[in-house]
Design a protein around this motif. Sequence first.
Motif, PDB file in Angstrom:
ATOM      1  N   ALA A  36      -9.211 -60.286  -6.319  1.00 19.24           N
ATOM      2  CA  ALA A  36      -9.934 -59.412  -5.398  1.00 19.24           C
ATOM      3  C   ALA A  36      -9.300 -59.454  -4.012  1.00 19.24           C
ATOM      4  N   LEU A  77     -17.977 -58.967  -0.112  1.00 25.35           N
ATOM      5  CA  LEU A  77     -17.646 -59.375  -1.478  1.00 25.35           C
ATOM      6  C   LEU A  77     -17.069 -60.781  -1.594  1.00 25.35           C
ATOM      7  N   PRO A 137     -17.452 -61.578  -7.024  1.00 28.17           N
ATOM      8  CA  PRO A 137     -16.704 -61.011  -8.148  1.00 28.17           C
ATOM      9  C   PRO A 137     -15.722 -62.009  -8.699  1.00 28.17           C
ATOM     10  N   GLY A 141     -12.858 -58.847 -12.056  1.00 33.65           N
ATOM     11  CA  GLY A 141     -13.507 -57.713 -11.405  1.00 33.65           C
ATOM     12  C   GLY A 141     -14.792 -57.270 -12.090  1.00 33.65           C
ATOM     13  N   ALA A 209     -18.625 -52.038  -1.579  1.00 31.16           N
ATOM     14  CA  ALA A 209     -18.979 -53.302  -2.230  1.00 31.16           C
ATOM     15  C   ALA A 209     -19.985 -53.099  -3.351  1.00 31.16           C
ATOM     16  N   TRP A 212     -18.232 -51.704  -6.245  1.00 34.23           N
ATOM     17  CA  TRP A 212     -17.395 -52.762  -6.830  1.00 34.23           C
ATOM     18  C   TRP A 212     -18.212 -53.615  -7.790  1.00 34.23           C
ATOM     19  N   ARG A 213     -19.467 -53.903  -7.398  1.00 39.13           N
ATOM     20  CA  ARG A 213     -20.342 -54.729  -8.236  1.00 39.13           C
ATOM     21  C   ARG A 213     -21.036 -53.940  -9.345  1.00 39.13           C
ATOM     22  N   GLY A 217     -17.069 -51.072 -11.720  1.00 42.39           N
ATOM     23  CA  GLY A 217     -16.082 -51.990 -11.181  1.00 42.39           C
ATOM     24  C   GLY A 217     -15.248 -51.441 -10.032  1.00 42.39           C
ATOM     25  N   PRO A 218     -14.145 -52.118  -9.698  1.00 39.52           N
ATOM     26  CA  PRO A 218     -13.301 -51.756  -8.547  1.00 39.52           C
ATOM     27  C   PRO A 218     -12.801 -50.322  -8.545  1.00 39.52           C
ATOM     28  N   ALA A 221     -15.131 -48.281  -6.688  1.00 41.03           N
ATOM     29  CA  ALA A 221     -15.169 -48.610  -5.259  1.00 41.03           C
ATOM     30  C   ALA A 221     -14.088 -47.857  -4.502  1.00 41.03           C
TER      31      ALA A 221
END
Length: 498
Positions: A36, A77, A137, A141, A209, A212-213, A217-218, A221
């Motif tokens: 990350a 994060l 994370p 991820g 963020a 991302w969570r 996933g990323p 984001a």
Amino acid sequence: MRALPPGARGFILCAVLAAVACVLPAFTDSGTPWAAVALLSVLYLGSELLKVCPPLGSRVPEGIGSFFPVVLAAVFLLPPAAAALVALPGGLAGTVIQRPARVRRLWHGAQQATAAWVAGRVYGLLRGPATLGGGLPTDSGLPAGAADFPSVLLPATAAAVAFCLVLTALDGGILAAAERRPAATAWRGLLASSLAPHCVHGLAGLMMAVMWRSPYGPPAALLVLLPMYISCWVFAQYHRERTAHQATIRALVQAVDIKDRYTRGHSERVGQASTMIARELGMTEDRLETVRIAGILHDVGKLGVPTRLLRKDGPLTPQERRIIELHPEYGHEMVRGIGFLGEARSAILHHHERVDGSGYPYGLTGEQIPVLARVVAVADAFDAMTSTRSYSRARPVPVALAELERCAGAQFDPSMVRALVDAIGRTGWHPVVTSDEDLQVVPASAAVGPVPGPSVLVGMPDQGSRPVAAAPPPDRVPAVPGPAGGAGPDAAGAGAGG
């Protein structure tokens, strides 16, 4: 680095050491999510490098600032030390215009890393990680849980504010150390102009963020970054328009300089001295810019005055003087339709008014004269006395300041005169334009001191032969600038030019 004052060098060194202390725990903590960290670091670095090396055939607008949503997403994060590490590469690679570039990049990197660490600590103290999803994370991820709205907004907002406060505090500190400004003025206006943009970036970082969570996933984001970056681009386009306005102002000033060759560089120096006075009086940053523009454009009305009068080698007749005294009104008419000038228009119109009512064009007195006009009047007279004119050579800065003080209360606002004296006494006089052959650069220690010659300075000599008349005796120092190409009056008269 050697060009910086010792205090500034020490301040930068302390900031660098603080940044090192902030990022070191990331290397010793076995729980640092390096995948990350790497991804966010590359994103932030890429957003900064995009400004330095735009894609082929495109152009990044000037004024697009640091893209902090990525840094603030890292704050939300990652652990504080890891978030500080994310900020470091982008800060070191950011756009730098002024020299020394390496020192400025080092400063930006240290500043942003420290701010990210502090923001991360504030976010953690307010249990931000738990409201965002209850965990950090992993390297894969994978999402760690759903965000708790609206509870997540409080720690996120506090973190963004802390990030802004640290950046602002460090900015004010380096201004105070490098430019020797008083602490009260070094920080004035910085927080007010920075808080809202940082909160907006914090909201974008929070959205990033949360995505991302999320189960996506990323990659999800990253979608948040596109509209935010477009918004920054649009704002930078506005900055380009403002830059175009500045170029227009510069063109007008150059036209005046070409037409009135004896006062070349005068407009920029009046703008500089006006800004010094306004800053000493505690005006806000927005108003400082207005004052600077007013000083730069105060003589734009000379474009409407016949060139033969501006360059005349002999004394002006009463009729010629009346023509030159129209230049404030000409200038006001020229800029009346330029909306962004605001208060500067009234300064252009009234900068030859006198507090005793004997000025022009309307004979206003005291508080009737706009504040910015009173500022520009003092700056105008100061530069006229300290730079070479067709009718007199430059006078020493202490002599000019003494003459301004003598005329305070009759011709000039005493508070404006005192502000200029105090500002030059503290920082010296370092003109931004040095085209005049006798222009003076005076350090702070020598700016205010014993005044040579008699203490009563009256009158201005009639104009001598071109290009420069011989310096008048000490008892003939000009009190105010006379019209370019004409004889100036004494302190009791109404000056016509400048």
